[in-house]
Design a protein around this motif. Structure first.
Motif, short mmCIF file in Angstrom:
data_model
loop_
_atom_site.label_atom_id
_atom_site.label_comp_id
_atom_site.label_asym_id
_atom_site.label_seq_id
_atom_site.Cartn_x
_atom_site.Cartn_y
_atom_site.Cartn_z
N LEU A 1 -14.49 -2.66 -0.19
CA LEU A 1 -13.31 -3.51 -0.26
C LEU A 1 -12.03 -2.66 -0.23
O LEU A 1 -11.03 -3.05 0.39
CB LEU A 1 -13.36 -4.36 -1.54
CG LEU A 1 -12.51 -5.63 -1.56
CD1 LEU A 1 -12.92 -6.58 -0.46
CD2 LEU A 1 -12.62 -6.31 -2.91
N ASP A 2 -12.06 -1.51 -0.86
CA ASP A 2 -10.91 -0.60 -0.79
C ASP A 2 -10.70 -0.12 0.65
O ASP A 2 -9.57 -0.02 1.12
CB ASP A 2 -11.12 0.60 -1.72
CG ASP A 2 -10.84 0.27 -3.17
OD1 ASP A 2 -10.05 -0.68 -3.42
OD2 ASP A 2 -11.41 0.91 -4.06
N ARG A 3 -11.80 0.20 1.33
CA ARG A 3 -11.67 0.63 2.73
C ARG A 3 -11.12 -0.49 3.59
O ARG A 3 -10.31 -0.26 4.52
CB ARG A 3 -13.02 1.10 3.27
CG ARG A 3 -13.53 2.38 2.63
CD ARG A 3 -14.68 2.98 3.42
NE ARG A 3 -15.83 2.10 3.48
CZ ARG A 3 -16.80 2.10 2.57
NH1 ARG A 3 -16.74 2.93 1.52
NH2 ARG A 3 -17.84 1.28 2.68
N LEU A 4 -11.52 -1.72 3.31
CA LEU A 4 -10.99 -2.85 4.05
C LEU A 4 -9.50 -3.03 3.79
O LEU A 4 -8.73 -3.39 4.70
CB LEU A 4 -11.75 -4.13 3.67
CG LEU A 4 -11.42 -5.39 4.49
CD1 LEU A 4 -11.85 -5.20 5.93
CD2 LEU A 4 -12.08 -6.61 3.89
N ALA A 5 -9.05 -2.76 2.56
CA ALA A 5 -7.62 -2.84 2.26
C ALA A 5 -6.85 -1.79 3.06
O ALA A 5 -5.76 -2.07 3.57
CB ALA A 5 -7.40 -2.64 0.76
N HIS A 6 -7.41 -0.59 3.19
CA HIS A 6 -6.75 0.43 4.02
C HIS A 6 -6.69 -0.01 5.48
O HIS A 6 -5.69 0.22 6.17
CB HIS A 6 -7.50 1.76 3.90
CG HIS A 6 -7.25 2.50 2.63
ND1 HIS A 6 -6.04 3.11 2.36
CD2 HIS A 6 -8.03 2.71 1.55
CE1 HIS A 6 -6.11 3.69 1.16
NE2 HIS A 6 -7.30 3.45 0.65
N TRP A 7 -7.76 -0.65 5.96
CA TRP A 7 -7.77 -1.15 7.34
C TRP A 7 -6.69 -2.22 7.53
O TRP A 7 -5.95 -2.20 8.53
CB TRP A 7 -9.15 -1.72 7.66
CG TRP A 7 -9.21 -2.46 8.95
CD1 TRP A 7 -9.40 -1.94 10.21
CD2 TRP A 7 -9.06 -3.88 9.14
NE1 TRP A 7 -9.38 -2.93 11.14
CE2 TRP A 7 -9.18 -4.13 10.53
CE3 TRP A 7 -8.86 -4.95 8.28
CZ2 TRP A 7 -9.09 -5.42 11.06
CZ3 TRP A 7 -8.76 -6.23 8.81
CH2 TRP A 7 -8.88 -6.45 10.17
N ALA A 8 -6.59 -3.14 6.59
CA ALA A 8 -5.57 -4.18 6.70
C ALA A 8 -4.17 -3.58 6.64
O ALA A 8 -3.25 -4.06 7.30
CB ALA A 8 -5.76 -5.22 5.59
N GLN A 9 -4.00 -2.53 5.85
CA GLN A 9 -2.70 -1.87 5.77
C GLN A 9 -2.32 -1.24 7.10
O GLN A 9 -1.16 -1.25 7.50
CB GLN A 9 -2.74 -0.82 4.66
CG GLN A 9 -1.39 -0.22 4.33
CD GLN A 9 -1.49 0.79 3.21
OE1 GLN A 9 -2.24 1.77 3.31
NE2 GLN A 9 -0.77 0.57 2.13
N ARG A 10 -3.29 -0.71 7.80
CA ARG A 10 -3.00 -0.09 9.10
C ARG A 10 -2.63 -1.12 10.15
O ARG A 10 -1.79 -0.87 11.01
CB ARG A 10 -4.23 0.70 9.60
CG ARG A 10 -4.47 2.00 8.89
CD ARG A 10 -5.77 2.64 9.38
NE ARG A 10 -5.74 2.93 10.80
CZ ARG A 10 -5.32 4.07 11.33
NH1 ARG A 10 -4.87 5.04 10.55
NH2 ARG A 10 -5.36 4.26 12.63
#
Length: 512
Positions: A86-95
């Motif tokens: 979920l943290d990795r997905l948050a980084h993806w959404a941030q990009r």
């Protein structure tokens, strides 16, 4: 106007399991559950939709679930892996979507979309693009945008027919939702239910004092956050490995000229860090933390890797007016959220070589003002079907024909119109079958008599794409009317066989 997005992932652990197993994943008609431990008991932590339809639910004993549903597939839960993903997905959404994104475990993301929705064609386009990308990756998701994150969170989970909550529409949107939508501790819900409280509006109508005295401040805090009476900050995830520069202020700042001065200092520090690593910035995120804990952000992007201090400072300063300093900013952080190796180009030798014009600065200014997705150029694609033979690409991307490994070019045997209509528009016309051009056509209410025509140019359907195109045929004609305007018409079908098309006429483009 603040806009917050709640991204709800109702099947997150199960979707992760399917992605991890890939080809070995259970078929869709198989009930699947994840099992974890609660003290000495083995309980269900997640169920796929089929398992839920057969009466299984999270918290049920694993032995009871296996007795109720024959053929149940049981897998071990991975709560730590789910949280990390979920943290990795948050980084993806941030990009891809907004500079302020955070994981909202165990089943969602929180996104501050203020000032970011226009980059995806508006709020509806923002949400649709987010859901579509996750669906393509096999992740079921529901995204809701609202003036407050509390409202977005509640609607995403308890109002399936609504995706966008307008400013001023909070009260009538969440009033009828159940108390569980208010993000209260689980221990409070049974006690409130016994007292007759069923909906958020039931609590909103009660005097605050008795509620706080009996249940503590949590109910009032969640109500204020949902209705927008108090601010709920979203703490952005930050990749500590990215190049960054930061300033802390003993006395908060807020004047535009002061902000601009410190932006220039941050850019200078960041460019030094990029130079040490041989990198150039493709996107910069400026985070301004106010004394009231609100986070104001500015995001700018560049067409190619860059560490030119003057250009980067100008791009950021052009957006300073979007920052609301409030009572002052106490911290400024500049992050190069996307970096690439810097592509140095040799300067002209002065021996008659002309320097290629550099339009990347103009592209950066326009793209950051109107949205990067709205600035593009067209390039050729290998396809005989006209509307598939072009695609949008980045303004400075190489031509398809010159790109490594690509041989795509536009057809040169027959000219193509400068303006192509998508989709083709139907016209009323009269022509002698099978190969004669029309004598006239009526388009958008205007009847045009044809003076000259050339054709037909026959284009067959791409049978490899679908069976419907196996026999499809289009006959194209270039025609000129009495006023000298030239058009591109086609007949769907060969004029003889009904399998090739309905024999109706369309206008597909206009020359000049």
């Amino acid at each position: 106007m603040r806009r917050a997005v709640s991204l709800y992932l109702p099947n997150w652990p199960i979707d992760r399991l399917y992605r991890r197993l890939d080809a070995a994943a259970p078929p869709p008609d198989t009930p699947v559950v994840l099992v974890g431990r609660e003290r000495a008991r083995r309980i269900l932590t997640a169920c796929n939709p089929l398992a839920r339809s057969q009466g299984l639910r999270a918290g049920m004993a694993a032995s009871q679930a296996q007795a109720l549903v024959p053929g149940l597939q049981v897998h071990d839960a991975d709560a730590a892996g789910d949280a990390a993903a979920l943290d990795r997905l948050a980084h993806w959404a941030q990009r891809h979507y907004a500079p302020v994104c955070a994981a909202d475990g165990p089943d969602g993301l929180a996104i501050d979309a203020t000032g970011a929705a226009h980059l995806k064609g508006g709020e509806a386009g923002f949400l649709a693009d987010l859901e579509a990308r996750l669906a393509a990756a096999g992740i079921r998701a529901r995204a809701v945008m609202a003036p407050t994150y509390g409202t977005a969170h509640a609607v995403a989970r308890f109002a399936p027919d609504l995706s966008i909550v307008a400013e001023g529409g909070i009260g009538r949107t969440i009033g009828d939702l159940p108390l569980a939508a208010l993000r209260l501790p689980d221990a409070l819900l049974p006690a409130l239910s016994r007292l007759g409280f069923q909906t958020i509006l039931d609590l909103e109508r009660q005097p605050r004092g008795p509620l706080t005295l009996r249940f503590g401040p949590e109910i009032g805090r969640r109500l204020d956050q949902a209705y927008g009476r108090s601010f709920e900050p979203i703490t952005a995830v930050i990749d500590q490995t990215l190049p960054r520069a930061e300033r802390l202020f003993a006395d908060p700042i807020g004047a535009p000229e002061t902000l601009a001065r410190y932006v220039a200092e941050l850019v200078t520090d960041l460019c030094l860090a990029l130079e040490r690593d041989g990198l150039g910035a493709r996107r910069l995120d400026l985070h301004c933390q106010r004394v009231d804990h609100r986070l104001e952000t500015v995001r700018v992007a560049t067409a190619r890797p860059l560490r030119d201090r003057r250009r980067l400072t100008r791009l950021l300063c052009d957006r300073i007016e979007t920052i609301a300093p409030g009572f002052g900013i106490e911290r400024m952080t500049l992050i190069a959220s996307i970096v690439d190796p810097l592509d140095w180009r040799a300067a002209p030798s002065g021996l008659g070589e002309a320097e290629a014009p550099d339009v990347s600065g103009l592209i950066d200014v326009l793209a950051n003002r109107i949205g990067r997705d709205r600035l593009y150029r067209l390039t050729a694609v290998e396809s005989d079907v006209p509307e598939r033979s072009v695609r949008r690409t980045a303004p400075l991307a190489p031509d398809s024909a010159t790109a490594p490994g690509s041989t795509a070019t536009w057809a040169s045997d027959w000219p193509r119109p400068a303006r192509l209509f998508r989709p083709p528009e139907p016209v009323q016309t009269l022509a002698l079958l099978p190969d004669n051009p029309p004598t006239h056509f009526t388009w958008r209410g205007v009847r045009r008599r044809i003076r000259r025509a050339d054709g037909p140019e026959r284009i067959h359907g791409e049978w490899a794409r679908s069976d419907a195109e196996l026999w499809a045929v289009r006959d194209y004609f270039q025609v000129e009317d009495e006023a000298g305007e030239r058009f591109w018409l086609f007949r769907a079908g060969d004029g003889e066989d009904a399998r090739t098309g309905p024999q109706t006429w369309f206008i597909h483009g206009k020359f000049g």
